[in-house]
Scaffold this active site. Sequence first.
Site, PDB file in Angstrom:
ATOM      1  N   SER A  12       3.679  -2.220  10.169  1.00  0.00           N
ATOM      2  CA  SER A  12       5.144  -2.295  10.323  1.00  0.00           C
ATOM      3  C   SER A  12       5.719  -3.668   9.984  1.00  0.00           C
ATOM      4  CB  SER A  12       5.569  -1.849  11.725  1.00  0.00           C
ATOM      5  OG  SER A  12       5.161  -0.505  11.952  1.00  0.00           O
TER       6      SER A  12
ATOM      7  N   GLU B 218      -5.159  -4.847  10.621  1.00  0.00           N
ATOM      8  CA  GLU B 218      -4.141  -3.818  10.812  1.00  0.00           C
ATOM      9  C   GLU B 218      -4.392  -3.105  12.144  1.00  0.00           C
ATOM     10  OE1 GLU B 218      -2.381  -2.649   6.689  1.00  0.00           O
ATOM     11  OE2 GLU B 218      -3.905  -1.222   7.263  1.00  0.00           O
TER      12      GLU B 218
ATOM     13  N   HIS C  58      -9.506   1.280   4.991  1.00  0.00           N
ATOM     14  CA  HIS C  58      -8.219   1.430   5.685  1.00  0.00           C
ATOM     15  C   HIS C  58      -8.413   2.352   6.886  1.00  0.00           C
ATOM     16  CE1 HIS C  58      -4.080   2.511   6.544  1.00  0.00           C
ATOM     17  NE2 HIS C  58      -3.723   1.430   5.883  1.00  0.00           N
TER      18      HIS C  58
ATOM     19  N   GLY D  37       2.751   2.369  10.755  1.00  0.00           N
ATOM     20  CA  GLY D  37       3.697   3.482  10.582  1.00  0.00           C
ATOM     21  C   GLY D  37       4.402   3.859  11.873  1.00  0.00           C
TER      22      GLY D  37
ATOM     23  N   LYS E 249       0.141   4.268  -0.306  1.00  0.00           N
ATOM     24  CA  LYS E 249      -0.502   5.460   0.276  1.00  0.00           C
ATOM     25  C   LYS E 249      -0.259   6.670  -0.637  1.00  0.00           C
ATOM     26  CE  LYS E 249      -0.179   3.213   4.720  1.00  0.00           C
ATOM     27  NZ  LYS E 249      -0.037   3.293   6.168  1.00  0.00           N
TER      28      LYS E 249
ATOM     29  N   ASN F 141       0.871  -1.180   0.000  1.00  0.00           N
ATOM     30  CA  ASN F 141       0.000   0.000   0.000  1.00  0.00           C
ATOM     31  C   ASN F 141       0.909   1.231   0.000  1.00  0.00           C
ATOM     32  OD1 ASN F 141      -1.767   2.076   0.484  1.00  0.00           O
ATOM     33  ND2 ASN F 141      -2.396   1.377   2.519  1.00  0.00           N
TER      34      ASN F 141
ATOM     35  N   GLU G  62      -6.763   4.719   7.918  1.00  0.00           N
ATOM     36  CA  GLU G  62      -6.556   6.145   7.609  1.00  0.00           C
ATOM     37  C   GLU G  62      -7.804   6.731   6.957  1.00  0.00           C
ATOM     38  OE1 GLU G  62      -2.899   5.504   5.486  1.00  0.00           O
ATOM     39  OE2 GLU G  62      -1.935   4.952   7.377  1.00  0.00           O
TER      40      GLU G  62
HETATM   41  P1  13P Z   1       3.168   0.383   7.673  1.00  0.00           P
HETATM   42  O1  13P Z   1       3.685  -0.900   7.079  1.00  0.00           O
HETATM   43  O2  13P Z   1       3.919   1.587   7.203  1.00  0.00           O
HETATM   44  O3  13P Z   1       3.062   0.295   9.158  1.00  0.00           O
HETATM   45  O4  13P Z   1       1.680   0.598   7.127  1.00  0.00           O
HETATM   46  C1  13P Z   1       0.781  -0.453   7.223  1.00  0.00           C
HETATM   47  C2  13P Z   1      -0.425  -0.093   6.454  1.00  0.00           C
HETATM   48  O5  13P Z   1      -1.155   0.824   6.820  1.00  0.00           O
HETATM   49  C3  13P Z   1      -0.703  -0.844   5.225  1.00  0.00           C
HETATM   50  O6  13P Z   1      -1.977  -0.574   4.753  1.00  0.00           O
END
Ligand code: 13P
Length: 269
Positions: free
Chosen positions: A213, A168, A96, A174, A11, A9, A98
């Site tokens: 992560s 997640e 997601h 992140g 982003k 992803n 976010e």
């Molecule tokens: P990270 O791997 O940067 O923690 O992000 C995970 C994520 O949100 C994948 O959709």
Amino acid sequence: MRKFLIAGNWKMNGGAEFTSDLLSAIKTRKAVISEDVDVLVCPTFVSLSMAIDQLHESDILVGAQNMHEAEKGAYTGEVSASMLVEAGCSYVLLGHSERRAYFHEDDALVREKLQTALSHDLAPIVCVGELLVQRKENRHFEVVKSQTLAAFSGLNEEQAVQVVVAYEPVWAIGTGETASPEQAQEMHAFIRTILSEQFGEAARAIRILYGGSMKPTNAHDLLSQPDVDGGLIGGASLDAESFVGIVETAEALSISAGKVDSQLSPEEE
Ligand code: 13P
């Protein structure tokens, strides 16, 4: 029985030059992908067509990070499922954390989007996961259960097996903090139990990815868990070496019979 899915992803990172360079670097490092693993990249909308062109002779699949629930119409700034299919996408990320946090997407909207995606043969990867405060209050199972039930509500078995779940935990996204392999397995097995209560045996075919992560150094321990069927990777998917490292870990762990979930002994498969 289940094939690993390793999904990046990206982003809101990377325009045309970034996309082209990253995909070239991935292809250089990984010219051939094992049949035991599906590999997916999800760039931004504006880079989708370019990624699809660049990957047309590769086994790497392309997906979108979001879509609108309606078929078409006056929704300025939005993108529909049919547009994604026409562009060549095979997957779409939905719900997601976010999007839930910054764009106020709730369970009802995620469900609507999921149904639209399925009606276009676009495979949804629906994200679920608790906040840190919810885990601290020991509400993580309750939260993930209600997100999962809402996303799958109204689906029949045939539809359900086309959906991929990504667990997640928001506190691991992140942050560099990862759920331990035991925490991930515990939640993945719980999700599979919820799905088997709804869909019976079909739940064994539903892939449940871990996200938060994931990187080459922890991928082996996470992907070795019986109910962890792949990864949804943010930061580490923006670096070819790290992403390919995770893909290669999945390849090494794959056995020709595929993943066997925790509820079954190998003899029962
Ligand atoms: P990270 O791997 O940067 O923690 O992000 C995970 C994520 O949100 C994948 O959709």
